[in-house]
Design a protein around this motif. Structure first.
Motif, PDB file in Angstrom:
ATOM      1  N   ASN A  63       0.796  -1.228   0.000  1.00 33.15           N
ATOM      2  CA  ASN A  63       0.000   0.000   0.000  1.00 33.15           C
ATOM      3  C   ASN A  63       0.829   1.279   0.000  1.00 33.15           C
ATOM      4  O   ASN A  63       0.270   2.369   0.009  1.00 33.15           O
ATOM      5  CB  ASN A  63      -0.950   0.017   1.202  1.00 33.15           C
ATOM      6  CG  ASN A  63      -2.105  -0.916   1.001  1.00 33.15           C
ATOM      7  OD1 ASN A  63      -2.512  -1.170  -0.120  1.00 33.15           O
ATOM      8  ND2 ASN A  63      -2.626  -1.443   2.091  1.00 33.15           N
ATOM      9  N   ASN A  64       2.138   1.200   0.010  1.00 37.06           N
ATOM     10  CA  ASN A  64       2.973   2.390  -0.073  1.00 37.06           C
ATOM     11  C   ASN A  64       2.765   3.036  -1.441  1.00 37.06           C
ATOM     12  O   ASN A  64       2.858   2.384  -2.467  1.00 37.06           O
ATOM     13  CB  ASN A  64       4.442   1.999   0.123  1.00 37.06           C
ATOM     14  CG  ASN A  64       5.348   3.198   0.252  1.00 37.06           C
ATOM     15  OD1 ASN A  64       4.986   4.308  -0.113  1.00 37.06           O
ATOM     16  ND2 ASN A  64       6.534   2.960   0.776  1.00 37.06           N
ATOM     17  N   THR A  65       2.488   4.331  -1.469  1.00 42.50           N
ATOM     18  CA  THR A  65       2.052   4.978  -2.716  1.00 42.50           C
ATOM     19  C   THR A  65       3.114   4.966  -3.805  1.00 42.50           C
ATOM     20  O   THR A  65       2.806   4.708  -4.963  1.00 42.50           O
ATOM     21  CB  THR A  65       1.612   6.427  -2.447  1.00 42.50           C
ATOM     22  OG1 THR A  65       2.675   7.126  -1.800  1.00 42.50           O
ATOM     23  CG2 THR A  65       0.372   6.457  -1.605  1.00 42.50           C
ATOM     24  N   ASN A  66       4.380   5.260  -3.471  1.00 45.13           N
ATOM     25  CA  ASN A  66       5.418   5.269  -4.504  1.00 45.13           C
ATOM     26  C   ASN A  66       5.674   3.865  -5.037  1.00 45.13           C
ATOM     27  O   ASN A  66       5.752   3.657  -6.243  1.00 45.13           O
ATOM     28  CB  ASN A  66       6.718   5.857  -3.956  1.00 45.13           C
ATOM     29  CG  ASN A  66       6.584   7.333  -3.661  1.00 45.13           C
ATOM     30  OD1 ASN A  66       5.739   8.011  -4.241  1.00 45.13           O
ATOM     31  ND2 ASN A  66       7.397   7.818  -2.740  1.00 45.13           N
ATOM     32  N   LYS A  67       5.808   2.924  -4.133  1.00 45.41           N
ATOM     33  CA  LYS A  67       6.049   1.546  -4.566  1.00 45.41           C
ATOM     34  C   LYS A  67       4.830   0.979  -5.272  1.00 45.41           C
ATOM     35  O   LYS A  67       4.959   0.196  -6.201  1.00 45.41           O
ATOM     36  CB  LYS A  67       6.400   0.680  -3.364  1.00 45.41           C
ATOM     37  CG  LYS A  67       7.758   0.963  -2.786  1.00 45.41           C
ATOM     38  CD  LYS A  67       8.033   0.035  -1.635  1.00 45.41           C
ATOM     39  CE  LYS A  67       9.387   0.342  -1.016  1.00 45.41           C
ATOM     40  NZ  LYS A  67       9.645  -0.526   0.141  1.00 45.41           N
ATOM     41  N   ARG A  68       3.649   1.368  -4.829  1.00 46.79           N
ATOM     42  CA  ARG A  68       2.427   0.850  -5.432  1.00 46.79           C
ATOM     43  C   ARG A  68       2.290   1.321  -6.877  1.00 46.79           C
ATOM     44  O   ARG A  68       1.895   0.551  -7.749  1.00 46.79           O
ATOM     45  CB  ARG A  68       1.210   1.267  -4.620  1.00 46.79           C
ATOM     46  CG  ARG A  68      -0.071   0.686  -5.149  1.00 46.79           C
ATOM     47  CD  ARG A  68      -1.244   1.064  -4.257  1.00 46.79           C
ATOM     48  NE  ARG A  68      -2.490   0.608  -4.809  1.00 46.79           N
ATOM     49  CZ  ARG A  68      -3.048  -0.552  -4.526  1.00 46.79           C
ATOM     50  NH1 ARG A  68      -2.457  -1.368  -3.687  1.00 46.79           N
ATOM     51  NH2 ARG A  68      -4.183  -0.908  -5.066  1.00 46.79           N
ATOM     52  N   ALA A  69       2.611   2.578  -7.149  1.00 46.44           N
ATOM     53  CA  ALA A  69       2.501   3.092  -8.512  1.00 46.44           C
ATOM     54  C   ALA A  69       3.470   2.383  -9.449  1.00 46.44           C
ATOM     55  O   ALA A  69       3.094   1.972 -10.551  1.00 46.44           O
ATOM     56  CB  ALA A  69       2.757   4.599  -8.529  1.00 46.44           C
ATOM     57  N   ILE A  70       4.698   2.214  -9.014  1.00 49.93           N
ATOM     58  CA  ILE A  70       5.694   1.536  -9.848  1.00 49.93           C
ATOM     59  C   ILE A  70       5.316   0.068 -10.034  1.00 49.93           C
ATOM     60  O   ILE A  70       5.384  -0.467 -11.141  1.00 49.93           O
ATOM     61  CB  ILE A  70       7.094   1.677  -9.217  1.00 49.93           C
ATOM     62  CG1 ILE A  70       7.527   3.146  -9.265  1.00 49.93           C
ATOM     63  CG2 ILE A  70       8.111   0.809  -9.936  1.00 49.93           C
ATOM     64  CD1 ILE A  70       8.754   3.446  -8.454  1.00 49.93           C
ATOM     65  N   ALA A  71       4.906  -0.579  -8.951  1.00 46.01           N
ATOM     66  CA  ALA A  71       4.531  -1.987  -9.045  1.00 46.01           C
ATOM     67  C   ALA A  71       3.301  -2.183  -9.923  1.00 46.01           C
ATOM     68  O   ALA A  71       3.219  -3.160 -10.663  1.00 46.01           O
ATOM     69  CB  ALA A  71       4.280  -2.560  -7.649  1.00 46.01           C
TER      70      ALA A  71
END
Length: 128
Positions: A63-71
């Motif tokens: 649910n981390n926003t930066n990691k979620r967008a890339i993932a």
């Protein structure tokens, strides 16, 4: 069960409903095996398994926003590559090698169930 289902995120809801629809469709077309059209239920199962698995993997992103967008971007690209590879494989087996294991149109048709279910689930989530 209703409480459990309402706590799921949208990707898991889509995967759950998609798996149920694909199983019903595969069971409904299972009689075609006796008429030598067994590639239709197997194509529906193959497309449904890949489509359901892609939404399960997308739902498991952190649910981390930066990691979620890339993932999400990476998973979307990988998802389209897998979908294209499976459709290509089904077409190659069916038309080039004349191995009638999976019907290309059944595979592609069962992929189309996922976006329709996603649109319905997302629409119901927005109205709440």
């Amino acid at each position: 069960m209703k409480k459990w289902f309402s706590q799921l995120n949208i990707c898991y809801k889509t995967a759950f409903i998609n798996a149920a629809i694909v199983m019903v469709a595969a069971l409904a077309t299972l009689f075609l095996i006796w008429f030598n059209y067994g590639e239709i239920p197997f194509g529906i199962l193959l497309g449904g398994i890949i489509g359901t698995a892609s939404y399960v993997f997308m739902g498991s992103v952190d649910n981390n926003t930066n990691k979620r967008a890339i993932a999400t971007i990476i998973l979307t690209v990988v998802r389209f590559l897998i979908i294209g590879a499976v459709i290509f494989l089904a077409a190659w087996l069916y038309y080039k090698l004349e191995l009638h294991y999976f019907n290309v149109f059944a595979v592609a048709g069962s992929y189309l169930v996922s976006p329709i279910v996603l649109a319905i689930v997302y629409g119901k989530e927005r109205t709440r």
